[in-house]
Each structure stands twice: as structure tokens, then as C-alpha cells.
Write an enzyme that holds these catalytic residues in place. Structure first.
Site, PDB file in Angstrom:
ATOM      1  N   GLY A 681      47.628  88.129  74.064  1.00  0.00           N
ATOM      2  CA  GLY A 681      49.048  88.341  73.892  1.00  0.00           C
ATOM      3  C   GLY A 681      49.736  87.086  73.385  1.00  0.00           C
ATOM      4  N   CYS A 682      50.912  87.264  72.809  1.00  0.00           N
ATOM      5  CA  CYS A 682      51.628  86.136  72.207  1.00  0.00           C
ATOM      6  C   CYS A 682      52.087  85.128  73.257  1.00  0.00           C
ATOM      7  CB  CYS A 682      52.812  86.635  71.383  1.00  0.00           C
ATOM      8  SG  CYS A 682      53.904  87.773  72.272  1.00  0.00           S
ATOM      9  N   TYR A 683      52.783  85.612  74.283  1.00  0.00           N
ATOM     10  CA  TYR A 683      53.202  84.718  75.365  1.00  0.00           C
ATOM     11  C   TYR A 683      51.990  84.111  76.070  1.00  0.00           C
ATOM     12  CZ  TYR A 683      58.266  85.710  75.691  1.00  0.00           C
ATOM     13  OH  TYR A 683      59.611  85.781  75.482  1.00  0.00           O
ATOM     14  N   ALA A 684      50.941  84.932  76.256  1.00  0.00           N
ATOM     15  CA  ALA A 684      49.750  84.443  76.956  1.00  0.00           C
ATOM     16  C   ALA A 684      49.060  83.338  76.168  1.00  0.00           C
ATOM     17  CB  ALA A 684      48.787  85.603  77.202  1.00  0.00           C
ATOM     18  N   SER A 686      50.468  81.100  74.079  1.00  0.00           N
ATOM     19  CA  SER A 686      51.214  79.847  74.223  1.00  0.00           C
ATOM     20  C   SER A 686      51.118  79.309  75.643  1.00  0.00           C
ATOM     21  CB  SER A 686      52.680  80.059  73.827  1.00  0.00           C
ATOM     22  OG  SER A 686      53.342  78.818  73.677  1.00  0.00           O
TER      23      SER A 686
END
Length: 886
Positions: A681-684, A686
Site C-alpha cells: 500500500g502507498c501509506y504502508a 512510506s
């Protein structure tokens, strides 16, 4: 064993620099370092302090040993009779527009007592002026036709640009002398064809040497005079080459705005080109054509005229120090090199030559502990291979009894072998022949960081260190070492009983140096050390086919745009129920029409081998039936092949049998061999990249907290009204208007990315018995794409902000999609960018809590770009194929 010949240190006696200088790699620190001493000149003690301070700042871009070694080499290249033998630096006209950056870079060299000869062009500036005067620039065969009017303007432009550069240097306290005539003598190249264009016939170096002896940098223009006194225009690259032939410098540096030469297919920067080994093959490459072919030919002709110690570097102005003072460099290094050899008998090398190398370089012989005769006698006890280059600047000996693990017993290098990177080339040749290797070095070896960088593990006993690569089980290491001892292949000092030194902590060693412990492991990343430009891990160039299921959303659109520029991967099927029958407009490589693939269609396509890879860009919970269809189809294939599947949803990020595809943190080799890959995932992504470097300081029962803010595209899409052609449109679920100019927090606990980040970060712990837990709070903001995440992490012990930055530099050394900044990343650093940016390293005043800011584009590195990385690895391509790597 001694990897690099010993040399005395500089013995710098530097007082502690100003506090502002202690920020590694900081551009602001560089400016402060140069400017705060600029007004003070004249006294020897002040000059020495100036030199020491700048030298210490150089340590932030490379190890202290690297910097001091290159300083010794460069400083010793010139003497009173030949003061101009350090470097010729040619500055392109476009680089002159970056005047402040350029002046700072040149002032660094001046501060450490190095005096390059600087020659500049002014092509863009000249074009701008003559075009405004109504004169159309005229070129024949790439050479500017120069009439009297053009030459008159050119002289004025060259003088103005020369004085600007001199003025910028003098403003920084760097003495510089404008030299606009008297160096180059020329004849007409072809007066009727080119007009007042010269071919250099003679170079007078006396004005340059006089300038350097007077303590000033010589700044030249590329104008020449004929014997009759006629001013003639000459090509600046040609003038730099003729200047180098006369001065025979160690370095010929071409500063341009691109920062190097780039591979014509993959777009990757070429780190090193060794002409003797690679030139003929490179010139046959289909992408080497036009300007690239001409440049390579010119560089070869130039270097063939110069000593082998000379090399050409193509680099941007802001990376000049890293290019000159680090082993990894920053631009493209071009050198003649030598062809390498491997022989299984001393006589093939030359017994007398080998004896001389051992006598001159072997540390045991130099200390009196060993003899040349004894070493050669021991060599005959087992089968062996001798590796090296033609002049024996580097010699390595590998003992290789049948059925046993090989041991590198000697690695002996001259100063030239170190400076020209031959040590790494020889080691690369050894790695190609041996998938695992052990070797030893003295614990006080001044170059032990070299060994750590290339080993998968090490330990130290009785003043010696044992290194190895290719073995990842400590029990197997112990069995191998025990066998070595029983057969007398190494001394009885190496059986491990625990760490050889305290586990690495930030600040113990420079960035890029391996941690010093029993089973320290390091993933070797591209660019960490310079090797051959064309001798990287073999990658496929075979065309392959891709099907994309669920292309209507923002991520699908971003991926199809990327695929348009992929050199080998073709998008052949794209599925969307709402858009079936409409053309795919974001893919430009070939016409593709949307279809509505059913589960039966997917199963049949996989059975028939119609595609090599699938990307599932479907909402969470929708992907599994399609993957099941692919699995059923692959079971019916008669050739045993399976297509690669990359799932962009969260459906398989917690499942066994699926490889988690975050290449910067987890195993690239695992991705290369995977057929089922879950895209993070994108947040994961970063969050994990923020937390991972600080895991050695993880405080038990204290959760790292990540506060993330994403653009509204991260909330997904819904179907919009049809356009004028009847095509369904896609609109964002959340609009800027609904946010009313502010932010909206959501999923305040138990967000799926919170569990995802904690689960996979736990894999990085030395002891994963206590899992990592990450507290994650997301918010949505009224911009389209881009995530900014702030990590606040309690620490198990006190550290400094400088320590924290060093951990990130070490963790992500050589990662092409990671950019480390001093300042806090802002939206412009991540929006529409393909990588991850990190910066703003801060530590609480009590030293027990770190705050770091990271960011990425949620549609790119957070989804589509990362997906393409994973596809490239799994399909055998270069990881960055089709990805614009900055």
C-alpha cells in the site's frame, strides 16, 4: 591479506568546525563552510584551518579514508615544475547558468589546495544574443559557422561569462585569474566552409602555470589566435582535449547539466566505462549512435594519448566533490583500464612478476612475518586461480580445492589499482566464477570498510577478520570454517562465539560501511561501488505481454502511461466493464481497446499462454476470483509455465505464498523468483521506509507513530457521467470542494496499512519474537496526489540528528528511487515523482525520540511505479526499465 596498498595518512590537524558544518551532505552547510571563511586570507594558520574545515566537510559525502586517499593522490599529482597536473575542468555553457552552485564546487577544490585548470564554453548564451540580433545560427557537421559578426559577439559573450565566473569565485574568497588569450594557437579549420573557426596547433601552458603558482585558479575561454594574430573560435570540448594532451592531468572533467552518460534503452546512468575491456562491444550496441558514439570515440582518442592514470569524468556541478573524492562517484567515469585475466598457473602470469608484486605489497612480507618463497610454496598445496589485470596493478589468488568452498588468500593492489577501480573489477570477476567465497584481512587494515561492503558476514579473532559472501546460515559458516581449520587452509582463530564487536550504532562508522558483527548482512545495491558499465547482472530484453485487469482507476491510468515507455513489456489486454469497446488513450505504444474479461476469459488466456504477466488493479476484496482463474488456467498448461501476477489491492499482503514487493527493504532475489507478488500500500510503503532504518533503536512497548496526509486521489474513484462520445468518465470519490480547503482525518485506529507496516517490518528485526506495532493516523487533503508522512519514534537510547541521518544514508545507499534531503520534504518533492523522499531529521532535546518526514506520490511509488519495479524484477528485466530514474 591486504586489499589496498598502505599509504601514510594526511595527518590533518583540524579544529572542530562551526556547528553549521556538521550536517552531512547539506548544501546549506557547504555554503556556510565556504562563505564564512571567505573574507579571511593571507595567514598560513588561517589557510590551514580553512583547508582542514573543508576537508572535514568532505567526510560527509564519503568515508574519511576515501577522502584522504584521493586528496593524497591529487595533491601529489602536481609539483613546482608541473603545477597544472591535477585536473582540466570543462564547463558547458548551460552549466554557467548555475553560477552559484558552480562557484561553490570549484571553491571546495581551492580550499583543499587543489588547482584545476578551468575552461568554459558559452554556446547557449551566444545563441541567445545572436538570435536577438537577427542572426540565425548556422552549423555544418555540428560546427558553428563563424563569420566576423558572430565572432565579434562571441568574444564579448566569452569575456562577460568569464568575468562572471571569476567574480563569483572571488566573492567566495577563491582567487581566480581570467585568461582569455595567449594559450591556444590555431590554424583555420576550413576557412571557406566554417569561416573563422580554428583547429588548435599549439598549447602554451605557461600562463596557466603562472596563475597556479600565484595561488589563483586559471579560467580560460575557448578562443584561439592564428600565427598572424587572427582570433578564431574553437569548440570548447576540443579545446579541453588539446589542453589535457599538453598537461596530462589525472582527471579531465566535463561538467554538464545531465550529470553523465546514459544507457540508450534502460535510461540508466553508466557509472564506469573501461575502454580497453568494453569499447568495441559498446560501439556495436544499437543504442550507441550519433552524439553518444562520437563522444565515446573522442574520449578514447583522448585517453589513448594520455597516461593510463588519466580518466574522464562527466558530471553535474553539484556532484563534483562526490565524483572526485568517493569510490562510488556520482557521474560517468571513463578510463582506459586494462583487460583482466585469470590463470591457473604461476608461469602464465610470470613467476618473476608475481614474486615482485608479493614482495612489494603483501603485508606479511612487509612486516617480516612471511616470505615470498613461503607464500609461493603454500600456493601449490591446492588448485588455485590467479586473477588480475595486465600490468598487475591488482593481483588476487583464490584457492579452490575440488568440492570445497574457495578462499581468496591474496588481494594485492597498487595505488593505481585502487584509484582506477581495478580492485572492484577483479573482485567482480571472482564473484562471477565463485558463488561463495571466504577471505581474511587484518583487523587493523586501514581499508577494512572495503571488505565489509562486499561481504555478507564477518567476525574477528586474534587480530584478524574473516569475511564471506554467498553463505547465509551461521551454522553452515561454522561448519565451513571448522573444515578450513582441520585442513590447514586458515589459522585456528575463527570459530565464532558471538559478535566480534559491539553491534553497529549510528556514528560508529561512515555511511556505507558494514556493521561489524557476526552475522551482519547487507543487500548489495546498484551503484554502491563502481563496476563495469556493461557487466551488471544479466537482464532480459525479451519482449513480453501484460494484461491489466481494472484499468479505470487513477492507478491503472498511471500504470498504462508508464508502460507506454517500457522498452520490452507490451500491454496487450486491458479490462474494464464500464469502458469495454473504447480505445485506451493513455497507452501510446500500440492501439489497445478495453475489453470486459470474464473469469472464464482469464482462465482460458492463462491456459493458452496469451500473456506473461497479469496486474490486478481492482478494489479490495474483488481480486481473489481473478487470481483463482489464473491459477486454474496455469494448472492446465502443458509446459509447466506460470504467468506472473501482481496484485495492487490489499487482498494478498498478509497471505503466505505471496511475495511482498517492496524492493528497497525486502529481498529483490525473492521478487525475481516470484510468480505471485502483492504490491504494498502507498501509506504502508512510506511508513515502512521511514521506520526501517531506526529499527536498531526500537523501544519495546513504545509504538512508532506515523501521521500521514494524502491527496484526494488516494480515496479512489467512482464512475462519473458519460462524456460527449458516450465514454464513461472517472471521478474522485472525495473532491477538494468537499474538504472545504482543509484536511479530514479518517480510520483513526486499525487502518489496514497500520497492520501491513507492522507485519512486514517485524521481518527486519534480528529477533522477531516481539512484533513491531505502528500507530498510523491518515488524513486526506485538497491536493490530487502525493503523500507526506511524519514519523515520531521513541528510541531505546540517546542519539543525535546526525546519527539518525547516517542511518538513512546507510540503509538506502545506492537506491535509485530514494532521495535523502536535509530539509523537510514538501509536496513538490513527491507529487508526480517516481521515488520516495525523506528529510527533516530531528531528535528531541533529550535524545530519546526521533522525528523524520518522508513522502511519495501515492499513484506512482505508492502504486504504479512500485508495481513496475516488481514486474521488471519478476520478468527478468532491469528493475528500473520504463521508469524515469532521476
Amino acid at each position: 591479506m591486504h586489499a589496498i596498498s598502505r599509504a601514510s595518512k594526511l595527518g590533518l590537524r583540524a579544529r572542530p568546525p562551526h556547528r553549521a558544518l556538521l550536517v552531512p551532505g547539506s548544501h546549506q552547510a557547504a555554503v556556510q563552510a565556504v562563505r564564512c571563511w571567505a573574507p579571511v586570507r593571507g595567514l598560513q594558520s588561517v589557510a590551514q584551518t580553512d583547508r582542514d574545515t573543508i576537508t572535514r566537510l568532505l567526510y560527509s559525502i564519503g568515508t574519511k579514508r576515501e577522502v584522504e586517499r584521493y586528496l593524497r593522490i591529487f595533491s601529489s599529482s602536481s609539483d613546482a615544475s608541473h603545477p597544472a597536473k591535477f585536473a582540466v575542468i570543462k564547463i558547458g555553457g548551460a552549466v554557467l547558468d548555475q553560477l552559484d552552485e558552480l562557484a561553490l564546487s570549484l571553491s571546495f577544490l581551492y580550499r583543499v589546495g587543489l588547482y584545476p585548470v578551468i575552461l568554459h564554453g558559452a554556446g547557449p548564451q551566444l545563441n541567445e544574443i545572436i538570435e536577438s540580433a537577427g542572426i540565425v545560427p548556422d552549423y555544418i557537421d555540428g560546427i558553428r559557422v563563424t563569420d566576423a559578426k558572430t565572432l565579434q559577439i562571441a568574444r564579448k559573450v566569452f569575456l562577460e561569462e568569464n568575468l562572471k565566473l571569476v567574480g563569483a569565485l572571488e566573492k567566495l574568497g577563491t582567487r581566480a585569474r581570467p585568461i582569455t588569450s595567449g594559450v591556444f594557437t590555431a590554424d583555420y579549420l576550413d576557412k571557406e566552409k566554417y569561416g573563422l573557426v580554428g583547429k588548435i596547433t599549439r598549447v602554451d601552458k605557461r600562463p596557466l602555470e603562472a596563475s597556479i603558482r600565484a595561488g589563483a585558479l586559471p579560467i580560460l575561454t575557448s578562443l584561439a589566435e592564428s600565427d598572424a594574430g587572427q582570433i578564431l573560435n574553437v569548440n570548447a570540448d576540443v579545446a579541453a582535449g588539446e589542453l589535457a594532451k599538453e598537461l596530462e592531468p589525472l582527471k579531465i572533467v566535463f561538467l554538464n547539466d545531465k550529470g553523465g552518460l546514459f544507457h540508450g534503452v534502460t535510461g540508466e546512468k553508466l557509472d564506469v566505462i573501461n575502454l580497453d575491456e568494453e569499447y568495441d562491444e559498446l560501439m556495436k550496441e544499437p543504442w550507441v549512435k550519433f552524439g553518444t558514439k562520437l563522444k565515446l570515440r573522442e574520449f578514447k582518442q583522448l585517453l589513448d594519448h594520455l597516461p593510463r592514470s588519466s580518466s574522464v569524468a562527466i558530471i553535474s556541478a553539484d556532484s563534483l566533490q562526490r565524483e572526485l573524492f568517493t569510490d562510488s562517484g556520482a557521474g560517468t567515469l571513463i578510463r582506459r583500464g586494462y583487460k583482466l585475466f585469470s590463470h591457473d598457473a604461476v608461469d602464465s602470469v610470470g613467476a618473476d612478476r608475481l614474486r615482485q608484486v608479493i614482495n612489494d605489497r603483501d603485508p606479511g612480507v612487509l612486516s617480516g612475518d612471511d616470505s615470498v618463497a613461503g607464500i609461493l610454496s603454500d600456493l601449490k598445496k591446492t588448485p588455485y586461480t590467479i586473477y588480475g589485470d595486465e600490468p598487475l596493478d591488482v593481483v588476487a589468488i583464490v584457492s579452490r580445492p575440488a568440492g570445497e568452498t574457495p578462499v581468496m588468500t591474496k588481494l594485492l593492489a597498487s595505488r593505481s589499482g585502487v584509484m582506477n577501480g581495478i580492485v572492484d573489477n577483479v573482485f567482480h570477476a571472482i564473484k562471477k566464477d565463485h558463488r561463495r567465497l571466504f577471505w581474511t584481512a587484518r583487523a587493523d587494515d586501514e581499508n577494512r570498510s572495503w571488505h565489509f561492503e562486499r561481504a555478507d558476514g564477518s567476525f574477528t579473532r586474534a587480530g584478524k577478520s574473516l569475511f564471506w559472501y554467498g553463505v547465509h546460515d551461521i551454522a553452515e559458516v561454522e561448519r565451513i570454517v571448522k573444515g578450513f581449520e582441520e585442513r590447514g587452509r586458515i589459522g585456528r582463530t575463527y570459530l565464532p562465539v558471538g559478535p566480534s564487536a559491539p553491534p553497529h550504532r549510528a556514528g560508529d562508522a561512515p555511511s556505507g560501511v558494514r556493521s561489524f558483527s557476526t552475522m551482519a548482512r547487507r543487500r548489495h545495491t546498484p551503484g554502491a561501488q563502481r563496476g563495469y558499465a556493461t557487466a551488471a547482472t544479466p537482464v532480459s530484453t525479451e519482449p513480453k505481454r501484460l494484461a491489466l485487469v481494472g484499468a479505470r482507476g487513477f492507478t491503472g491510468q498511471a500504470l498504462t502511461t508508464l508502460l507506454s515507455n517500457h522498452p520490452y513489456l507490451d500491454l496487450t489486454h486491458v479490462s474494464s466493464r464500464q469502458l469495454a469497446g473504447f480505445p485506451l488513450t493513455s497507452y501510446t505504444k500500440a492501439p489497445v481497446t478495453y475489453s470486459d474479461l470474464s473469469l472464464a476469459d482469464v482462465e482460458l488466456m492463462e491456459k493458452d499462454g496469451e500473456v506473461d504477466a497479469w496486474v490486478m488493479a481492482l478494489p479490495n476484496g474483488v481480486c481473489k476470483p481473478f487470481v483463482d482463474a489464473v491459477d486454474r488456467g496455469s494448472q492446465m498448461r502443458t509446459n509447466g509455465m506460470r504467468s506472473v501476477v501482481v496484485d495492487l489491492s490489499a487482498d494478498h499482503r498478509f497471505e503466505g505464498g505471496w511475495t511482498y514487493g517492496l524492493p528497497e527493504l525486502y529481498s529483490r532475489s525473492a521478487i525475481r523468483s516470484a510468480k505471485r507478488i502483492s504490491n504494498p500500500g502507498c501509506y504502508a510503503t512510506s511508513s515502512q521506509m521511514l521506520v526501517a532504518p531506526l529499527l536498531p533503536y526500537l523501544k519495546v512497548d513504545a509504538w512508532p507513530t506515523v501521521f500521514g496526509v494524502s491527496g484526494y486521489s488516494g480515496a479512489g474513484t467512482v464512475a462519473g457521467p458519460n462524456d460527449a462520445d458516450g465514454r464513461p468518465t472517472t471521478i474522485a470519490k472525495v473532491t477538494p470542494e468537499s474538504l472545504m480547503g482543509g484536511m479530514r482525518a479518517y480510520a483513526l485506529t486499525d487502518h489496514i496499512h497500520e497492520r501491513e507496516a507492522g507485519r512486514h517490518l517485524t521481518r527486519l528485526l534480528a529477533s522477531p519474537a516481539i512484533p513491531v506495532k505502528v500507530a498510523f493516523i491518515p488524513s486526506i487533503a485538497p491536493w490530487f496526489s502525493g503523500i507526506l508522512s511524519v514519523l515520531s519514534m521513541p528510541l531505546s537510547e540517546r542519539v543525535s540528528a546526525r546519527d539518525v541521518r547516517a542511518l538513512y544514508e546507510q540503509k538506502y545507499s545506492g537506491e535509485k528511487l530514494v532521495r535523502i534531503k536535509s530539509e523537510v520534504p514538501v509536496l513538490q518533492d513527491v507529487e508526480n515523482q517516481h521515488g520516495w523522499a525523506v528529510g527533516g531529521f530531528q531528535v528531541h532535546s533529550e535524545g530519546d525520540r526521533a522525528v523524520v518526514v518522508g513522502g511519495l506520490d501515492n499513484l506512482l511509488k505508492g502504486a504504479a511505479t512500485q508495481c513496475l519495479q516488481n514486474l521488471n524484477l519478476a520478468l527478468g528485466y532491469d528493475e528500473y526499465a520504463g521508469i524515469p530514474v532521476v
